[in-house]
Structures are given as C-alpha cells and as structure tokens.
Write a protein that holds these residues in place. Structure first.
Motif, PDB file in Angstrom:
ATOM      1  N   ILE A   1       0.837  -1.208   0.000  1.00 16.59           N
ATOM      2  CA  ILE A   1       0.000   0.000   0.000  1.00 16.59           C
ATOM      3  C   ILE A   1       0.868   1.253   0.000  1.00 16.59           C
ATOM      4  N   VAL A   2       1.906   1.247   0.836  1.00 13.63           N
ATOM      5  CA  VAL A   2       2.820   2.395   0.894  1.00 13.63           C
ATOM      6  C   VAL A   2       3.517   2.592  -0.450  1.00 13.63           C
ATOM      7  N   SER A   3       3.995   1.496  -1.045  1.00 13.31           N
ATOM      8  CA  SER A   3       4.647   1.583  -2.358  1.00 13.31           C
ATOM      9  C   SER A   3       3.715   2.219  -3.380  1.00 13.31           C
ATOM     10  N   TYR A   4       2.464   1.795  -3.337  1.00 15.63           N
ATOM     11  CA  TYR A   4       1.479   2.320  -4.296  1.00 15.63           C
ATOM     12  C   TYR A   4       1.289   3.823  -4.128  1.00 15.63           C
ATOM     13  N   PHE A   5       1.054   4.272  -2.902  1.00 12.20           N
ATOM     14  CA  PHE A   5       0.790   5.691  -2.691  1.00 12.20           C
ATOM     15  C   PHE A   5       2.031   6.545  -2.937  1.00 12.20           C
ATOM     16  N   THR A   6       3.213   5.946  -2.787  1.00 11.58           N
ATOM     17  CA  THR A   6       4.444   6.689  -3.043  1.00 11.58           C
ATOM     18  C   THR A   6       4.670   6.900  -4.535  1.00 11.58           C
ATOM     19  N   ILE A   7       4.220   5.952  -5.348  1.00  9.27           N
ATOM     20  CA  ILE A   7       4.511   6.007  -6.785  1.00  9.27           C
ATOM     21  C   ILE A   7       3.294   6.323  -7.642  1.00  9.27           C
ATOM     22  N   VAL A   8       2.102   6.421  -7.037  1.00  6.20           N
ATOM     23  CA  VAL A   8       0.878   6.565  -7.833  1.00  6.20           C
ATOM     24  C   VAL A   8       0.865   7.849  -8.668  1.00  6.20           C
ATOM     25  N   TYR A   9       1.683   8.832  -8.260  1.00  9.08           N
ATOM     26  CA  TYR A   9       1.744  10.067  -9.048  1.00  9.08           C
ATOM     27  C   TYR A   9       2.118   9.804 -10.504  1.00  9.08           C
ATOM     28  N   ILE A  10       2.763   8.657 -10.757  1.00  6.92           N
ATOM     29  CA  ILE A  10       3.232   8.361 -12.113  1.00  6.92           C
ATOM     30  C   ILE A  10       2.076   8.227 -13.096  1.00  6.92           C
ATOM     31  N   THR A  11       0.890   7.848 -12.601  1.00  5.28           N
ATOM     32  CA  THR A  11      -0.247   7.667 -13.508  1.00  5.28           C
ATOM     33  C   THR A  11      -0.603   8.969 -14.215  1.00  5.28           C
ATOM     34  N   VAL A  12      -0.515  10.065 -13.486  1.00  3.12           N
ATOM     35  CA  VAL A  12      -0.848  11.367 -14.075  1.00  3.12           C
ATOM     36  C   VAL A  12       0.354  11.976 -14.782  1.00  3.12           C
ATOM     37  N   VAL A  13       1.516  11.956 -14.113  1.00  2.50           N
ATOM     38  CA  VAL A  13       2.710  12.596 -14.675  1.00  2.50           C
ATOM     39  C   VAL A  13       3.140  11.925 -15.975  1.00  2.50           C
ATOM     40  N   ASN A  14       3.202  10.597 -15.978  1.00  2.00           N
ATOM     41  CA  ASN A  14       3.617   9.888 -17.189  1.00  2.00           C
ATOM     42  C   ASN A  14       2.627  10.128 -18.321  1.00  2.00           C
ATOM     43  N   SER A  15       1.346  10.164 -17.993  1.00  2.00           N
ATOM     44  CA  SER A  15       0.320  10.359 -19.012  1.00  2.00           C
ATOM     45  C   SER A  15       0.415  11.745 -19.651  1.00  2.00           C
ATOM     46  N   LEU A  16       0.708  12.746 -18.829  1.00  2.00           N
ATOM     47  CA  LEU A  16       0.875  14.099 -19.372  1.00  2.00           C
ATOM     48  C   LEU A  16       2.033  14.149 -20.366  1.00  2.00           C
ATOM     49  N   ILE A  17       3.136  13.482 -20.020  1.00  2.00           N
ATOM     50  CA  ILE A  17       4.304  13.482 -20.915  1.00  2.00           C
ATOM     51  C   ILE A  17       4.014  12.680 -22.189  1.00  2.00           C
ATOM     52  N   LEU A  18       3.341  11.523 -22.044  1.00  2.00           N
ATOM     53  CA  LEU A  18       2.995  10.728 -23.221  1.00  2.00           C
ATOM     54  C   LEU A  18       2.045  11.485 -24.138  1.00  2.00           C
ATOM     55  N   SER A  19       1.175  12.288 -23.548  1.00  2.00           N
ATOM     56  CA  SER A  19       0.242  13.069 -24.372  1.00  2.00           C
ATOM     57  C   SER A  19       0.984  14.107 -25.203  1.00  2.00           C
ATOM     58  N   GLU A  20       2.164  14.544 -24.720  1.00  2.00           N
ATOM     59  CA  GLU A  20       2.991  15.468 -25.496  1.00  2.00           C
ATOM     60  C   GLU A  20       3.518  14.799 -26.762  1.00  2.00           C
ATOM     61  N   ALA A  21       3.541  13.462 -26.765  1.00  2.00           N
ATOM     62  CA  ALA A  21       3.967  12.719 -27.953  1.00  2.00           C
ATOM     63  C   ALA A  21       2.798  12.464 -28.903  1.00  2.00           C
ATOM     64  N   GLY A  22       1.591  12.822 -28.470  1.00  2.00           N
ATOM     65  CA  GLY A  22       0.422  12.633 -29.324  1.00  2.00           C
ATOM     66  C   GLY A  22      -0.510  11.520 -28.888  1.00  2.00           C
ATOM     67  N   ILE A  23      -0.157  10.785 -27.845  1.00  2.00           N
ATOM     68  CA  ILE A  23      -1.022   9.713 -27.346  1.00  2.00           C
ATOM     69  C   ILE A  23      -2.208  10.340 -26.617  1.00  2.00           C
ATOM     70  N   PRO A  24      -3.445   9.919 -26.899  1.00  2.00           N
ATOM     71  CA  PRO A  24      -4.618  10.478 -26.203  1.00  2.00           C
ATOM     72  C   PRO A  24      -4.439  10.394 -24.696  1.00  2.00           C
ATOM     73  N   PHE A  25      -4.748  11.481 -23.975  1.00  2.00           N
ATOM     74  CA  PHE A  25      -4.454  11.564 -22.545  1.00  2.00           C
ATOM     75  C   PHE A  25      -5.103  10.443 -21.739  1.00  2.00           C
ATOM     76  N   ASN A  26      -6.408  10.239 -21.932  1.00  2.63           N
ATOM     77  CA  ASN A  26      -7.081   9.175 -21.181  1.00  2.63           C
ATOM     78  C   ASN A  26      -6.516   7.804 -21.538  1.00  2.63           C
ATOM     79  N   GLY A  27      -6.197   7.617 -22.806  1.00  4.89           N
ATOM     80  CA  GLY A  27      -5.575   6.363 -23.231  1.00  4.89           C
ATOM     81  C   GLY A  27      -4.212   6.183 -22.607  1.00  4.89           C
ATOM     82  N   ALA A  28      -3.476   7.294 -22.451  1.00  6.96           N
ATOM     83  CA  ALA A  28      -2.147   7.240 -21.830  1.00  6.96           C
ATOM     84  C   ALA A  28      -2.255   6.875 -20.351  1.00  6.96           C
ATOM     85  N   ILE A  29      -3.302   7.368 -19.679  1.00  5.94           N
ATOM     86  CA  ILE A  29      -3.499   7.023 -18.266  1.00  5.94           C
ATOM     87  C   ILE A  29      -3.729   5.520 -18.126  1.00  5.94           C
TER      88      ILE A  29
END
Length: 433
Positions: free
Chosen positions: A27-55
C-alpha cells in the motif's frame, strides 16, 4: 484472504516478514509512486497519445509489471514507466527525431527484446560481474541523493533562483509549511518504528494540506474515467519507420539507458533486502516488463527508486509488488481522488528514503582515488544532471581512464572497457541526434 497460500507462494516468514507487513508495504509503495499515472500520461500526451488512453496504458503497464515482478522474482521491486525515459520517448524520439508515437512504441518493444535477451543469457552476469563494487555503491548513493533531491523539489523546500541554481523555498508558501510539518511527523514516526509510518504520513500530510487550503475535495468523483480511447493505444506499435536511421539511434540510446539504469537499481534493491541471489530473476522480469510497455502503449518501465519506500516499510517479498499491482488496477476507478494527494504528503517520504540510501557512501575506499573519484562523480552527477543514465555514464567512462593513468589498466575488465566506449558513443549519438 488465505494467508497460508501467500506464505507458500512468497515464503514470507522465511524471508523475515509477515503477511500484514507485506500488505502494508504494498500500500505504501502504491501511494508513493501513484503520481506516475498522471505525470507519465501528461508526458505521453505530449507525444500525441490520447491523454485518457495514456493514463490507462500507464496503469496497465504498471499493474502487469509489478505483478510479474512479484510472482516471477518474488522481490518487492516496483516497476513503473521511468521518469526521464518518458521524456526521452516524447521529446527526443517523437518531437526531436520526428518518429510517430506508434513507431516510438515499436522502438520501446525492440529495446525490450534486446534487454530481455541480455537478461536471459550469460551476458547479464558478465556485465554485472564486470562492474566494480565502488561503482555499484556510487550508483546506490547517487540514487539516494537523487531521491532526496526529488523530495525537496516536490515539497517546495528547494526552488529555482534568479541569482543561483537553487534556493531555499519560501516559508510564506503554504506548500513549504505543509511539507515541513509533514516531514517532522514522518521522521518522528520512522525513528520510533511506528508500524505503517509512511501510510500514516501520507494521510496526515493530506489533512495538513487540506487545512492549509492547498487541496480541495470538492469536485472529487468516484465514477472513474472514460477508458474508450485506450482502444487506439493498445497494441498500436508500428514498424513503418524501422528503415529510418533515427529509429535505430532511438533503440540504441533507450537500450543503453534501460540496461545500465536497471542494473544499478535492481542491484541496489535486492542488496537492501539482503537477497542478492534474486538479482538475476528480478533483472529478467524488468526486461520482460519493457516488452509489455511497448505492447500496452507506454514508455518503458524501470525498477523505480521509490521501491525503497516499500522496503523501508518492511516489504521483503513479491507480495508487496503484487499488492501494488492490484492497487494500480483498482486505481482506474479513483483517478480523480488520486489526483488530490498533494506533493507535500509524498515529498517527506522521498527525503527519508534518500537519506537511508546515502549511508552506503561509507563503503567507498577513499584511500584509492581511482576507485572513489568515479563513484563520487556518479553520486554528484545523477542528481545534478537530473539523469540516472548521464550520471552513471560519466562514472563508467572515468573509471577506466583513471586506471589507465595510474598504470592499473589490467584491473579493468574488457567488458568494462566496452561499456565505457558504449557510454561515450551514447553521449556522441545523443548530441548528434
């Protein structure tokens, strides 16, 4: 849950842990790293991948990779799309080299195939054995300093300055106050060995942030999100541009970063739980997870430094990783809630973990500069360049050079000379591309 089943699957007691501790660590590992779901998706969307699809791609990749690591290698290592590698994917491969995001995913897949080949053959052991302990220790300490730096930056305790590179954050900023108060709580709980200290920290930090007006729970929905756009992302890799030179330059750079970054990360994590014998399987799982990344529609995974949060919480087996993976699957229903967790609640945990990882500096031989200087360069350059790969590269290039200068060239293995040359080529090709 039937605890006996998990005991047999993961040998929990044999590895010095308990069922409850493994669940909590997951649980701790998850909450420590869960920010990646949003941050990674924002960066992938800069490459043209649909944001929701990137999430969804980020969640699928992280969940599948963590569960794979847990069952295959039985270690508490968390695999998620790596920061830096996502920037390489979006800004260098797509925006810089002009590859389509579908072709960039193909490059990820090819890099994963090469990585997996290395991991499942004798090349993995040959490479690992050729790296001297001083460089391995330097990587561990450098990662710790990097994690501490990320925590200080994420919490606003350090910031950019007009007169210098960095400055102390302003205590008139509520975020800085929240981070400082949360850190005091976090370090107090940790020193007293309070069970679940990091999870308590996240909850307490979120409450403090709410009281200071940093976050708001209004508008938070439990309805989940639209995942239909993921159909355009899953298995969308294309080899149409495989004939381009830039495609193979991208594969080379990404493979170099993946292999050597993960060698350092995996070594550090398995050694921290005193289970170095699991290195090979953990490294193999990491290679397979990169293949999964390309197919699922994400930039490649790494054995993230935030893994140390789960380990510090008592995680010693793969059950920690499996729990984290399951929580990633469930999180698709709670993305709006996850977005509310403030940086000030996560930053103190990163700072504490970074401090713990830095204690390995005592293992360096400061009486031999040819050993200590390359390691210190790695320690300094990983956080200062904000790149694990670049920091490692500088140390790996300097090590053989210094050994040659002092007449100890024979102490360097042929493989390490090759690695040094490859890292030099990495810098040259990166500059040209």
């Amino acid at each position: 849950m039937n605890r006996s089943i998990f005991e047999r699957l993961f040998n929990i007691q044999e590895n010095g842990s308990t069922f409850r501790r493994e669940i909590l660590a997951g649980i701790v590992s998850y909450f420590t790293i869960v920010y990646i779901t949003v941050v990674n998706s924002l960066i992938l969307s800069e490459a043209g991948i649909p944001f929701n699809g990137a999430i969804v791609a980020t969640i699928v990749t992280s969940a599948a990779s963590c569960i794979l690591m847990g069952f295959f290698a039985n270690v508490p290592i968390i695999l998620v799309p790596g920061m830096g590698l996502n920037a390489l994917f979006a800004y260098t491969m797509v925006q810089g080299m002009g590859l389509s995001w579908q072709s960039a995913l193909s490059a990820v897949f090819v890099s994963g195939a090469i990585f997996a080949f290395i991991a499942f053959t004798r090349f993995s052991k040959v490479i690992s054995d050729s790296i001297p302990n001083s460089l391995k220790e330097g990587i561990s300490v450098g990662l710790g300093l990097f994690l501490m730096f990320l925590g200080l930056e994420k919490g606003g305790l350090i910031t950019k300055s007009a007169s210098s590179l960095l400055a102390l954050g302003s205590f008139s900023d509520p975020k800085v106050i929240a981070t400082a108060l949360t850190f005091i709580i976090a370090i107090s709980l940790f020193i007293k060995n309070v069970p679940g200290s990091f999870l308590i920290t996240i909850i307490a930090g979120s409450i403090i942030a709410y009281c200071l007006g940093i976050i708001s729970f209004s508008g938070v929905s439990f309805k989940g999100m639209d995942v239909s756009s993921y159909g355009d992302v899953f298995m969308s890799l294309s080899f149409a541009e495989a004939g381009r030179f830039d495609f193979w330059v991208a594969v080379f750079i990404m493979t170099m970063v993946l292999v050597f970054e993960n060698i350092g990360l995996v070594h550090g994590h398995v050694n921290s739980i005193k289970r170095p014998g699991q290195y090979q399987k953990a490294f193999q799982a990491t290679g397979i997870s990169v293949l999964i990344s390309g197919l699922a529609g994400s930039s490649p995974t790494v054995a993230t430094v935030e893994t140390a949060a789960g380990i510090a919480s008592g995680g010693r087996t793969g059950l920690t990783s499996v729990i984290t993976g399951i929580l990633f699957i469930v999180s698709i229903l709670f993305i709006p809630v996850i977005k509310v967790i403030p940086d000030s609640a996560i930053a103190p945990i990163l700072i504490i973990i970074g401090i713990l990882m830095m204690e390995n500096i005592k293992n360096l031989n400061f009486g031999d500069f040819s050993e200590s200087v390359p390691a210190i360069l790695i320690i300094a350059m990983i956080p200062f360049t904000f790149s694990i790969a670049d920091g490692m590269a500088i140390g790996f290039i300097m090590y053989p050079i210094l050994k040659i200068v002092i007449g100890k060239a024979k102490e360097v293995s042929p493989v390490l000379y090759i690695i040094g040359v490859l890292f030099l080529a990495y810098f040259i090709i990166s500059t040209i591309s």
